[in-house]
Design a protein around this motif. Structure first.
Motif, PDB file in Angstrom:
ATOM      1  N   PRO A 175       0.834  -1.209   0.000  1.00  0.00           N
ATOM      2  CA  PRO A 175       0.000   0.000   0.000  1.00  0.00           C
ATOM      3  C   PRO A 175       0.865   1.254   0.000  1.00  0.00           C
ATOM      4  N   LEU A 176       0.378   2.296  -0.666  1.00  0.00           N
ATOM      5  CA  LEU A 176       1.117   3.558  -0.752  1.00  0.00           C
ATOM      6  C   LEU A 176       0.117   4.695  -0.572  1.00  0.00           C
ATOM      7  N   ASP A 177      -0.062   5.139   0.659  1.00  0.00           N
ATOM      8  CA  ASP A 177      -1.022   6.202   0.979  1.00  0.00           C
ATOM      9  C   ASP A 177      -0.246   7.401   1.520  1.00  0.00           C
ATOM     10  N   LEU A 178       0.142   8.299   0.621  1.00  0.00           N
ATOM     11  CA  LEU A 178       0.987   9.425   1.016  1.00  0.00           C
ATOM     12  C   LEU A 178       0.247  10.408   1.908  1.00  0.00           C
ATOM     13  N   ASP A 179      -1.037  10.580   1.698  1.00  0.00           N
ATOM     14  CA  ASP A 179      -1.796  11.514   2.544  1.00  0.00           C
ATOM     15  C   ASP A 179      -1.809  11.044   3.995  1.00  0.00           C
ATOM     16  N   ASP A 180      -2.041   9.769   4.200  1.00  0.00           N
ATOM     17  CA  ASP A 180      -2.050   9.235   5.554  1.00  0.00           C
ATOM     18  C   ASP A 180      -0.653   9.255   6.153  1.00  0.00           C
ATOM     19  N   TYR A 181       0.343   8.954   5.347  1.00  0.00           N
ATOM     20  CA  TYR A 181       1.710   8.828   5.849  1.00  0.00           C
ATOM     21  C   TYR A 181       2.318  10.175   6.228  1.00  0.00           C
ATOM     22  N   PHE A 182       2.092  11.198   5.405  1.00  0.00           N
ATOM     23  CA  PHE A 182       2.739  12.492   5.629  1.00  0.00           C
ATOM     24  C   PHE A 182       1.873  13.513   6.363  1.00  0.00           C
ATOM     25  N   GLN A 183       0.597  13.214   6.537  1.00  0.00           N
ATOM     26  CA  GLN A 183      -0.261  14.053   7.383  1.00  0.00           C
ATOM     27  C   GLN A 183      -0.188  15.541   7.027  1.00  0.00           C
ATOM     28  N   GLY A 184      -0.223  15.843   5.726  1.00  0.00           N
ATOM     29  CA  GLY A 184      -0.209  17.234   5.279  1.00  0.00           C
ATOM     30  C   GLY A 184       1.168  17.859   5.128  1.00  0.00           C
ATOM     31  N   PHE A 185       2.223  17.117   5.456  1.00  0.00           N
ATOM     32  CA  PHE A 185       3.573  17.692   5.432  1.00  0.00           C
ATOM     33  C   PHE A 185       4.028  18.065   4.030  1.00  0.00           C
ATOM     34  N   LEU A 186       3.550  17.349   3.016  1.00  0.00           N
ATOM     35  CA  LEU A 186       3.983  17.640   1.654  1.00  0.00           C
ATOM     36  C   LEU A 186       3.491  19.001   1.175  1.00  0.00           C
ATOM     37  N   ASP A 187       2.509  19.580   1.882  1.00  0.00           N
ATOM     38  CA  ASP A 187       2.056  20.928   1.540  1.00  0.00           C
ATOM     39  C   ASP A 187       3.194  21.938   1.629  1.00  0.00           C
ATOM     40  N   ASP A 188       4.150  21.689   2.519  1.00  0.00           N
ATOM     41  CA  ASP A 188       5.311  22.571   2.624  1.00  0.00           C
ATOM     42  C   ASP A 188       6.054  22.659   1.299  1.00  0.00           C
ATOM     43  N   PHE A 189       6.205  21.532   0.628  1.00  0.00           N
ATOM     44  CA  PHE A 189       6.933  21.492  -0.638  1.00  0.00           C
ATOM     45  C   PHE A 189       6.066  22.029  -1.779  1.00  0.00           C
ATOM     46  N   GLU A 190       4.755  21.789  -1.694  1.00  0.00           N
ATOM     47  CA  GLU A 190       3.847  22.363  -2.686  1.00  0.00           C
ATOM     48  C   GLU A 190       3.873  23.884  -2.617  1.00  0.00           C
ATOM     49  N   SER A 191       3.954  24.421  -1.410  1.00  0.00           N
ATOM     50  CA  SER A 191       3.851  25.868  -1.223  1.00  0.00           C
ATOM     51  C   SER A 191       5.024  26.615  -1.840  1.00  0.00           C
ATOM     52  N   VAL A 192       6.175  25.953  -1.998  1.00  0.00           N
ATOM     53  CA  VAL A 192       7.329  26.605  -2.615  1.00  0.00           C
ATOM     54  C   VAL A 192       7.528  26.160  -4.059  1.00  0.00           C
ATOM     55  N   ASP A 193       6.507  25.471  -4.622  1.00  0.00           N
ATOM     56  CA  ASP A 193       6.556  25.057  -6.032  1.00  0.00           C
ATOM     57  C   ASP A 193       7.768  24.165  -6.309  1.00  0.00           C
ATOM     58  N   PHE A 194       8.029  23.235  -5.389  1.00  0.00           N
ATOM     59  CA  PHE A 194       9.227  22.396  -5.480  1.00  0.00           C
ATOM     60  C   PHE A 194       9.281  21.582  -6.772  1.00  0.00           C
ATOM     61  N   ALA A 195       8.134  21.271  -7.345  1.00  0.00           N
ATOM     62  CA  ALA A 195       8.093  20.473  -8.569  1.00  0.00           C
ATOM     63  C   ALA A 195       8.777  21.162  -9.742  1.00  0.00           C
ATOM     64  N   ASN A 196       8.909  22.488  -9.674  1.00  0.00           N
ATOM     65  CA  ASN A 196       9.499  23.227 -10.799  1.00  0.00           C
ATOM     66  C   ASN A 196      10.913  23.728 -10.510  1.00  0.00           C
ATOM     67  N   TRP A 197      11.518  23.234  -9.440  1.00  0.00           N
ATOM     68  CA  TRP A 197      12.904  23.603  -9.168  1.00  0.00           C
ATOM     69  C   TRP A 197      13.838  22.861 -10.118  1.00  0.00           C
ATOM     70  N   ALA A 198      15.077  23.357 -10.217  1.00  0.00           N
ATOM     71  CA  ALA A 198      16.073  22.761 -11.107  1.00  0.00           C
ATOM     72  C   ALA A 198      17.002  21.839 -10.326  1.00  0.00           C
ATOM     73  N   TYR A 199      17.306  20.705 -10.925  1.00  0.00           N
ATOM     74  CA  TYR A 199      18.227  19.742 -10.314  1.00  0.00           C
ATOM     75  C   TYR A 199      19.654  20.101 -10.722  1.00  0.00           C
ATOM     76  N   LEU A 200      20.537  20.253  -9.734  1.00  0.00           N
ATOM     77  CA  LEU A 200      21.898  20.732  -9.989  1.00  0.00           C
ATOM     78  C   LEU A 200      22.950  19.636  -9.952  1.00  0.00           C
TER      79      LEU A 200
END
Length: 397
Positions: A175-200
């Motif tokens: 099973p892979l339930d990220l909402d249950d596992y992270f309890q809203g913590f991933l919102d921190d990364f969403e809030s800074v638009d982490f998906a569009n950062w550049a990999y160095l």
């Protein structure tokens, strides 16, 4: 601004106010009591094996970044706790994960590292697989014999992409339930638009038992004594705030200049001031530590093994903007080397000395103070998983 974002902003502002008080009154977050952890838990091969089976092969592991696989056809092949893993973005843009093992004779279908291709070919006998893991072709199939190609696909692993990160469970069908596992913590990364950062890029270092290494990411008590010229000039020792999100944590570190930095900022805007007077280290249980900073971000990814007394840590580096030119690249490489050297020379070297000390049998237990709540919390959750009994109460911060 939606309610979740407003609540998060308010919460960060409240934490900043708490950390300002820590610096002004020379105090820190306090656990209810001192805690002890068996020394043997860092050296016992049986516990190490249990950690691999009951933690690392069951929970969602952050194995890659969106920025590493930005386009269809991009892939990353890697070793994760001795398992060969292949992560690919298919032609529809969906991320998938597989065991990097040909169904014919067990050879890898992709060499370790990053690349881009429409299909994967096993170098042993030339069998080919699609980005969806399906077996496409068998070399000289007329002489091989009849087989059910549909039943010879790559073995899929549970996988989900969220908030600029790719999470994989190392057990098929787990099973892979990220909402249950992270309890809203991933919102921190969403809030800074982490998906569009550049990999160095990345650097790999090796150290002691994975928990010895990880303990160092969970507290600032050691900053003055171990990092007097690197971290302590920015961040005072033993001034730390902790929050739990399931087994993961957000750890607040005020800067020496927090009072000056926030002096002319309206109180209602303190929630927008991360890296200006205070910083956060974000801990993704069981093995990731992320320090998001505007100049450069370091994300440490700890892999236990190959033996109980060793770990392999991959230090990843990202930022909001891609490399601009060769001069910029040279400056980025210089920063990467600096962060890598501090982590290895100051933290991992003493970690190997600690490993030797624990193996000596000098003490039966290690002691974590009331000021080291992050370490206590981590070990409480680790023990919860090792007991393998979901009916037991989960640790709370």
């Amino acid at each position: 601004m939606n309610n979740d974002r407003a609540e998060r902003r308010q919460r960060i502002g409240d934490i900043a106010e708490i950390m300002l008080d820590y610096v002004e009154h020379k105090s820190t977050y306090q656990a209810q009591q001192v805690a002890r952890v068996r020394t043997a838990s860092y050296t016992d091969p049986d516990q190490w094996k249990a950690e691999m089976e009951l933690v690392f092969r069951r929970v969602p592991l952050m194995l890659a970044f969106t920025a590493e696989l930005p386009e269809p056809g991009n892939y990353k092949a890697m070793d994760a706790m001795g398992l060969p893993v292949l992560i690919v973005r298919d032609k529809a843009g969906q991320v998938r994960a597989f065991l990097n093992v040909c169904s014919h004779r067990g050879a890898p279908v992709a060499a370790e590292g990053h690349g881009k291709c429409a299909r994967f070919t096993c170098k042993y006998h030339g069998w080919t697989y699609g980005q969806d893991g399906k077996l496409l072709g068998i070399a000289e199939s007329t002489t091989f014999g009849d087989v059910d190609k549909a039943g010879l696909a790559l073995r899929a692993l549970p996988c989900e992409e969220r908030a600029g990160m790719i999470f994989v469970a190392l057990t098929p069908n787990a099973p892979l339930d990220l909402d249950d596992y992270f309890q809203g913590f991933l919102d921190d990364f969403e809030s800074v638009d982490f998906a569009n950062w550049a990999y160095l890029g990345s650097r790999t270092i090796e150290g002691a038992n994975w928990k010895i290494a990880f303990d160092g990411y969970l507290e600032g008590y050691h900053f003055a004594s171990l990092h007097p010229a690197t971290i302590e000039p920015r961040t005072p020792a033993n001034r730390t705030f902790y929050e739990g999100f399931g087994p993961s944590m957000r750890i607040g570190f005020p800067q020496h200049r927090i009072a000056e930095a926030l002096k002319d900022v309206p109180r209602e805007d303190w929630g927008d001031q991360e890296n200006n007077g205070f910083d956060f280290v974000r801990i993704l249980f069981p093995n990731v530590s992320a320090f998001l900073a505007p100049e450069i971000t370091q994300v440490a990814q700890l892999f236990p093994g190959p033996t109980p007394d060793r770990n392999r840590t991959v230090l990843h580096y990202l930022r909001r903007e891609p490399i601009r030119d060769e001069e910029d690249r040279a400056q980025v490489e210089q920063m990467i080397e600096f962060f890598r050297d501090v982590t290895y020379q100051e933290d991992y070297v003493i970690g190997m000395e600690i490993q030797k000390g624990l193996e000596s049998g000098a003490h039966d237990n290690l002691v974590f103070g009331r000021n080291e709540r992050g370490n206590q919390y981590f070990h409480e959750w680790l023990n919860w998983y090792l007991q393998d009994d979901a009916t037991l109460p989960k640790p709370v911060m």
